[in-house]
Enzyme design. Structure first.
Site, PDB file in Angstrom:
ATOM      1  N   TYR A 140      34.990  24.660 -12.543  1.00  0.00           N
ATOM      2  CA  TYR A 140      35.023  23.200 -12.564  1.00  0.00           C
ATOM      3  C   TYR A 140      35.631  22.658 -11.265  1.00  0.00           C
ATOM      4  O   TYR A 140      36.053  23.414 -10.389  1.00  0.00           O
ATOM      5  CB  TYR A 140      35.765  22.726 -13.813  1.00  0.00           C
ATOM      6  CG  TYR A 140      35.065  23.160 -15.091  1.00  0.00           C
ATOM      7  CD1 TYR A 140      33.708  22.892 -15.280  1.00  0.00           C
ATOM      8  CD2 TYR A 140      35.740  23.867 -16.080  1.00  0.00           C
ATOM      9  CE1 TYR A 140      33.051  23.302 -16.434  1.00  0.00           C
ATOM     10  CE2 TYR A 140      35.081  24.277 -17.247  1.00  0.00           C
ATOM     11  CZ  TYR A 140      33.744  23.995 -17.412  1.00  0.00           C
ATOM     12  OH  TYR A 140      33.085  24.402 -18.543  1.00  0.00           O
ATOM     13  N   ASP A 171      36.951  35.810 -19.240  1.00  0.00           N
ATOM     14  CA  ASP A 171      38.067  35.071 -19.833  1.00  0.00           C
ATOM     15  C   ASP A 171      38.112  35.278 -21.341  1.00  0.00           C
ATOM     16  O   ASP A 171      39.169  35.383 -21.936  1.00  0.00           O
ATOM     17  CB  ASP A 171      37.897  33.585 -19.518  1.00  0.00           C
ATOM     18  CG  ASP A 171      39.140  32.801 -19.857  1.00  0.00           C
ATOM     19  OD1 ASP A 171      40.210  33.174 -19.374  1.00  0.00           O
ATOM     20  OD2 ASP A 171      39.040  31.817 -20.616  1.00  0.00           O
ATOM     21  N   ALA A 196      43.474  31.306 -28.575  1.00  0.00           N
ATOM     22  CA  ALA A 196      42.343  30.450 -28.932  1.00  0.00           C
ATOM     23  C   ALA A 196      41.699  31.123 -30.132  1.00  0.00           C
ATOM     24  O   ALA A 196      41.883  30.695 -31.275  1.00  0.00           O
ATOM     25  CB  ALA A 196      41.374  30.299 -27.773  1.00  0.00           C
TER      26      ALA A 196
END
Ligand code: ADP
Ligand code: SF4
Length: 700
Positions: free
Chosen positions: A180, A270, A324
């Site tokens: 990003y 990731d 997560a």
């Protein structure tokens, strides 16, 4: 139960600038597939984790301006007052449980396609982000940012930060990772600028530093300001004064943010699947950060073991245990550690079905946790099942993922449950699949449920019980649930996607044959149009047994659907490592025991391949004989007092394990209640209180 004192460190409060997290369990930003259009679904999903003890709960990527637009991929927004109201639902829900709420403000730069906003994507030097996934491809190349664009992005970040504070967030992010915008400034390949934002690492870091500074100016007195940054690529680049540019970056920004959230660079590294990497796989890249900065550091690594978590803290790798996937699979993981109920942790299996949900553009689904995303719309709590108004005798036939989940949930509701399976062990398809390369962690689906079933007394379990209609009538339960799974077929399809019948030959195999120990002989061709993991993993399995194997698929890639679970690049690597020839865009159209005929999907050209066996990994069909036999004798069942016969899991509709678990859970929640067959509650976005568009009248 008392918790072991060695886990006390996990429950220490930690300061993040002006705010304090109540413990070290930190749900890092992760995609939920729940945009601002589903504010109640999202708030309830995040609230479950706060209730379960996660000290910090963050949003997923939250766009600061329409020039950062990932649609149709789901993203949150912080553009206007309606967005503030939508997020406030979540922050209120998180605060109710004493946790902090964080927002991952985000500008996607050249890695977003701005399909909905139609604004030019922004980038330091006009270099597009590379994509191998059609879902991420676009035709609009990014604009080179001039100074006023830089000022605009900084202004949007500050405005969004102020809105975030109004919405009740305690932690506000600056995002410089995963391709990003902030990250594009960090890499010289994307940043060719000759002004003060390009060139040396100090210059490339400038834009990120300014993002942090404007955020601090906007909300820093009240909110912690976090920097989320990817370090994998920079760690591989030698620095001038430090071992790597990643070290230099952290040194340059050491005092800037209140927290470093450190991660890898691409989704497959990731958020890698357990098939290819284990717990704590980020450590070699991020282990140095705490040696350079005194600010707290959070990182992830699919941590599910409290001992690994403690080790990360004690060894000075992390201050916060980021989660997560572990927080999706078990929103109550921290509470279970706190209360010494470690064996009750529903460990993430690392299958990445949750990630596929984001790629599909829908709210998150989880293999281990069927309540994920269903907290508000179906009212399912991840830990509590309402007591059944009428306790019934329920017989479940089949103890695979669907049957086990159904038995556990019915048991928790207080029913008198009998679970019978024909096999020697419970687990159904997992009994075989857990033995395949990289899939051992998937057996946690069975282990977790069997462990909990052993703790309750109202579920009786029987193995080696192959039940037919007569036995079921003799048992005379109130209700029967058929969970007998599915089987693989030898069905082939035409290039027009029409089934053309089965490929019949003694040397044609299916995955069920391999599971039963019937192995192919000689050079074997795996023909995969299932496209998920099974074709690739069985190819690896056969190759590991020394069988010469080649792989053919009508799709464009091997295990093509695994692009959705981040596994695809690693599937190709694994096949290449075993020297497996991969042929794409071809169908198997004939086989005589010595030669297979392949037909090109588009031009119809035929190729002959010498092989002695074919393994078809294609269509699955329900193992529905028992259900059909029961249906054909309904009168006798009724006479025996059996009130209903239901199907769940693969025998209802063959699918991934996540589908089977959800199906078993859903039936158990609904059995005997008025919820059966009801649609779920539908969420709606917040809109302006005063509509600025008059409704059209019929005459228009
Ligand atoms: P799912 O994914 O839907 O749970 P699985 O194929 O994993 O399905 O599991 C189905 C289970 O049902 C297997 O363990 C199989 O042994 C069992 N089974 C199938 N038919 C019968 C039967 N007639 N009686 C008892 N168990 C059965
Ligand atoms: Fe873990 Fe799979 Fe659930 Fe994702 S879907 S949280 S990887 S168990």
């Amino acid at each position: 139960m008392m918790r072991d004192s060695r886990y006390d460190v996990l429950f220490e409060p930690v300061k993040i600038g002006p705010v304090t997290a109540p413990n070290r369990f930190y749900q890092v930003p992760h995609a939920s597939g729940m945009t601002n259009a589903l504010p109640r679904v999202r708030a309830a999903f995040r609230e479950a984790k706060a209730e379960g003890g996660w000290g910090v709960i963050c949003t997923g990527a939250c766009s600061t301006d329409p020039s950062s637009d990932d649609a149709p991929l789901p993203m949150a927004t912080m553009w206007d007052d309606n967005d503030i109201r939508a997020h406030a639902l979540m922050t209120d829900a998180v605060h109710r449980h004493g946790s902090l709420a964080g927002v991952e403000l985000w500008h996607g730069g050249a890695a977003v396609m701005n399909r909905a906003s139609r604004l030019p994507p922004l980038s330091p030097s006009g270099i597009p982000w590379m994509s191998t996934h059609t879902g991420f491809m676009g035709n609009l190349r990014p604009k080179i940012m001039d100074k006023s664009d830089i000022r605009d992005v900084l202004k949007w970040q500050a405005q969004a930060a102020r809105k975030a504070r109004s919405a009740g967030f305690d932690i506000v992010y600056v995002y410089a990772g995963m391709g990003y915008l902030g990250y594009e400034f960090l890499l010289p390949e994307y940043n060719h600028r000759t002004d003060e934002y390009g060139g040396s690492i100090a210059n490339r870091v400038r834009f990120v530093r300014e993002l942090i500074e404007v955020t601090k100016d906007a909300v820093g007195q009240h909110c912690g300001v976090a920097l989320r940054v990817s370090l994998e690529e920079l760690r591989g680049r030698p620095g001038r004064n430090q071992p790597s540019e990643a070290h230099e970056l952290i040194e340059l920004l050491a005092d800037c943010p209140d927290l470093f959230d450190v991660k890898m660079d691409s989704s497959p590294t990731d958020c890698s699947a357990s098939r290819f990497s284990g717990e704590g796989s980020h450590e070699p890249v991020i282990d140095f950060v705490k040696t350079i900065t005194k600010k707290p550091v959070v990182g992830v690594g699919r941590f599910t073991s409290p001992d690994t978590m403690v080790s990360q803290i004690r060894r000075g790798i992390l201050d916060f245990i980021g989660g997560a996937r572990p927080s999706i699979a078990d929103p109550f993981l921290p509470a279970k550690v706190r209360e010494g109920r470690m064996e009750e942790i529903r460990e993430c299996i690392g299958c990445n079905i949750c990630i596929s949900s984001w790629h599909d553009g829908v709210p998150v689904r989880c293999t281990q946790n069927p309540t994920a995303g269903e907290e508000w719309r179906r009212g399912w709590h991840p830990e509590r099942v309402p007591a059944a108004a009428v306790k019934e005798k329920v017989l479940i036939v089949g103890g695979g993922p669907a049957g086990l989940e159904c038995a556990l949930t019915l048991g928790r509701a207080g029913h008198d449950v009998t679970l019978a399976d024909a096999g020697k062990t419970f687990g159904g398809r997992l009994t075989f699949e857990k033995t395949l390369p990289g899939l051992s962690a998937w057996n946690r689906v069975a282990e977790y449920r069997l462990g909990r079933l052993n703790e309750i007394t109202n579920v009786s379990m029987y193995l080696e019980s192959n039940l037919g209609v007569d036995e079921i009538i003799d048992l005379a339960p109130d209700r029967v649930v058929v969970a007998t799974g599915a089987r693989w077929t030898k069905m082939l399809y035409s290039t027009l996607e029409i089934p053309v019948g089965t490929l019949e030959h003694p040397s044609v195999f299916t995955p069920d044959d391999i599971a039963a120990g019937r192995m192919p002989q000689g050079p074997t061709l795996v023909f995969d149009f299932d496209n998920y993991y099974m074709g690739g993993v069985l190819t690896e399995h056969l190759a590991s047994l020394g069988i010469g194997v080649s792989y053919v698929t009508p799709a464009g890639q091997a295990s093509a659907w695994t692009i959705m679970t981040n596994e695809l690049p690693l599937v190709h690597k694994a096949l290449a490592r075993r020297n497996v020839p991969v042929t794409t865009l071809h169908m198997v159209t004939a086989f005589d025991g010595e030669v297979a005929t392949l037909t090109h999907l588009f031009n119809g050209e035929e190729t002959a391949i010498a092989c002695n066996s074919i393994l078809i990994v294609g269509m699955r069909a329900p193992r529905g004989e028992l259900y059909e036999a029961l249906m054909s004798r309904l009168d006798e069942l009724t006479a025996a007092g059996i009130r209903s016969v239901e199907r769940i899991g693969d025998t209802l509709a063959p699918g991934a394990i996540a589908h089977a678990v959800h199906s078993g859970h859903k039936l158990a929640r609904e059995l005997g209640t008025a919820d059966t067959g009801k649609p779920y509650r539908r969420d709606a976005p917040f809109v302006d209180a005063e509509p600025d568009v008059a409704p059209r009248v019929a005459a228009e």
